[in-house]
Design a protein around this motif. Structure first.
Motif, PDB file in Angstrom:
ATOM      1  N   ILE A  30      18.992  37.288  -7.296  1.00 47.19           N
ATOM      2  CA  ILE A  30      18.851  38.729  -7.092  1.00 47.19           C
ATOM      3  C   ILE A  30      17.705  38.952  -6.104  1.00 47.19           C
ATOM      4  O   ILE A  30      16.843  38.085  -5.930  1.00 47.19           O
ATOM      5  CB  ILE A  30      18.573  39.486  -8.409  1.00 47.19           C
ATOM      6  N   PRO A  31      17.676  40.113  -5.421  1.00 48.94           N
ATOM      7  CA  PRO A  31      16.571  40.394  -4.498  1.00 48.94           C
ATOM      8  C   PRO A  31      15.228  40.407  -5.227  1.00 48.94           C
ATOM      9  O   PRO A  31      15.153  40.749  -6.415  1.00 48.94           O
ATOM     10  CB  PRO A  31      16.919  41.782  -3.948  1.00 48.94           C
ATOM     11  N   LYS A  32      14.180  40.029  -4.527  1.00 45.16           N
ATOM     12  CA  LYS A  32      12.851  39.960  -5.131  1.00 45.16           C
ATOM     13  C   LYS A  32      12.435  41.272  -5.768  1.00 45.16           C
ATOM     14  O   LYS A  32      11.894  41.287  -6.886  1.00 45.16           O
ATOM     15  CB  LYS A  32      11.816  39.535  -4.089  1.00 45.16           C
ATOM     16  N   LEU A  33      12.665  42.394  -5.099  1.00 39.11           N
ATOM     17  CA  LEU A  33      12.235  43.678  -5.654  1.00 39.11           C
ATOM     18  C   LEU A  33      12.976  44.000  -6.944  1.00 39.11           C
ATOM     19  O   LEU A  33      12.396  44.570  -7.876  1.00 39.11           O
ATOM     20  CB  LEU A  33      12.420  44.795  -4.623  1.00 39.11           C
ATOM     21  N   SER A  34      14.245  43.635  -7.032  1.00 37.10           N
ATOM     22  CA  SER A  34      14.991  43.837  -8.274  1.00 37.10           C
ATOM     23  C   SER A  34      14.407  42.971  -9.378  1.00 37.10           C
ATOM     24  O   SER A  34      14.282  43.402 -10.533  1.00 37.10           O
ATOM     25  CB  SER A  34      16.475  43.510  -8.069  1.00 37.10           C
ATOM     26  N   TYR A  35      14.070  41.743  -9.024  1.00 32.92           N
ATOM     27  CA  TYR A  35      13.442  40.848  -9.992  1.00 32.92           C
ATOM     28  C   TYR A  35      12.123  41.432 -10.499  1.00 32.92           C
ATOM     29  O   TYR A  35      11.853  41.444 -11.715  1.00 32.92           O
ATOM     30  CB  TYR A  35      13.197  39.475  -9.368  1.00 32.92           C
ATOM     31  N   LEU A  36      11.300  41.925  -9.592  1.00 26.64           N
ATOM     32  CA  LEU A  36      10.005  42.477  -9.983  1.00 26.64           C
ATOM     33  C   LEU A  36      10.162  43.697 -10.879  1.00 26.64           C
ATOM     34  O   LEU A  36       9.363  43.907 -11.802  1.00 26.64           O
ATOM     35  CB  LEU A  36       9.183  42.822  -8.739  1.00 26.64           C
ATOM     36  N   ASP A  37      11.185  44.506 -10.641  1.00 25.90           N
ATOM     37  CA  ASP A  37      11.452  45.653 -11.519  1.00 25.90           C
ATOM     38  C   ASP A  37      11.798  45.174 -12.927  1.00 25.90           C
ATOM     39  O   ASP A  37      11.309  45.714 -13.927  1.00 25.90           O
ATOM     40  CB  ASP A  37      12.591  46.499 -10.956  1.00 25.90           C
TER      41      ASP A  37
END
Length: 221
Positions: free
Chosen positions: A195-202
């Protein structure tokens, strides 16, 4: 170090586009906890390099794909399964390679052993009928987040059997995020995906609302 100091040491993964977010530092418990709760992990020792990958590989905890062979071996109960009985030995076994070096160097083992002693890092051990350790996995648990670090098998499927029991306990404890950092052939076969990094961070932010260690539920076997 204070939270402010760590914020100055690490690039902010939400703003920084490169995978590498810091070089240096140490494997102190406070630094590791800050890193993991902000989507960062170490991947070398000399020097210590810290990464936040884009994309990031994860598992859906409820959708792991174990083969029929692995499931049959689990049902047969030929192995004894333990949690946190041999953490250092599991790390050393994960570090063992016949022909090449591994990123799990002595500094990693010392740092994560201290993390384990303070209740943040855990291992699963698989023992054969002769009480020999033949497989295992270890990782870091914070709140409802688990970071899978490495696994090993000295007997066919033993590492995957350790993973099976780990995921079962994580489900019992209502974990919501399992980080496997980067896809490889084994994790892809088991159902990991990127998954995209920003989605992971969310997702990570929601999983570590409560920064507490994992109290592993007892086995029902």
């Amino acid at each position: 170090m204070t939270k402010r100091s760590f914020e100055q040491f690490f690039k902010n993964p939400r703003l920084w586009r490169e995978d590498l977010v810091a070089v240096g530092g140490d494997f102190s418990v406070d630094r590791l906890l800050y890193a993991y709760t902000h989507g960062i992990f170490p991947w070398s020792e000399d020097p210590i390099r810290w990464y936040s990958l884009d994309p990031r590989a994860i598992f859906d905890i409820n959708r792991v794909h174990f083969s029929k062979t692995v499931l049959r071996k689990v049902r047969q109960k030929k192995f004894r399964i333990t949690f946190n009985e041999a953490f250092a030995i599991v790390m050393q076994a994960c570090a063992y390679r016949e022909k090449d070096n591994t990123w799990i160097t002595p500094g990693f083992i010392d740092g994560y052993l201290e993390l384990h002693k303070q209740g943040w890092a855990h291992s699963v051990e698989v023992w054969n009928s002769e009480n020999i350790l033949v497989g295992g996995v270890y990782g870091v648990a914070i709140g409802k987040f688990f970071a899978g670090e490495s696994m090993f098998s000295f007997e066919s499927d033993a590492g995957k059997i350790a993973l099976y029991h780990l995921f079962a306990r994580l489900r019992e404890s209502n974990f919501v995020l399992f980080d496997t950092q980067q896809l490889n052939h084994v994790t892809w076969q088991l159902g990991a995906y990127e998954i995209p990094k920003l989605s992971y961070l969310d997702r990570l932010e929601r999983a570590v609302v409560d920064i507490v260690p994992w109290v592993i539920p007892p086995s029902h076997d």
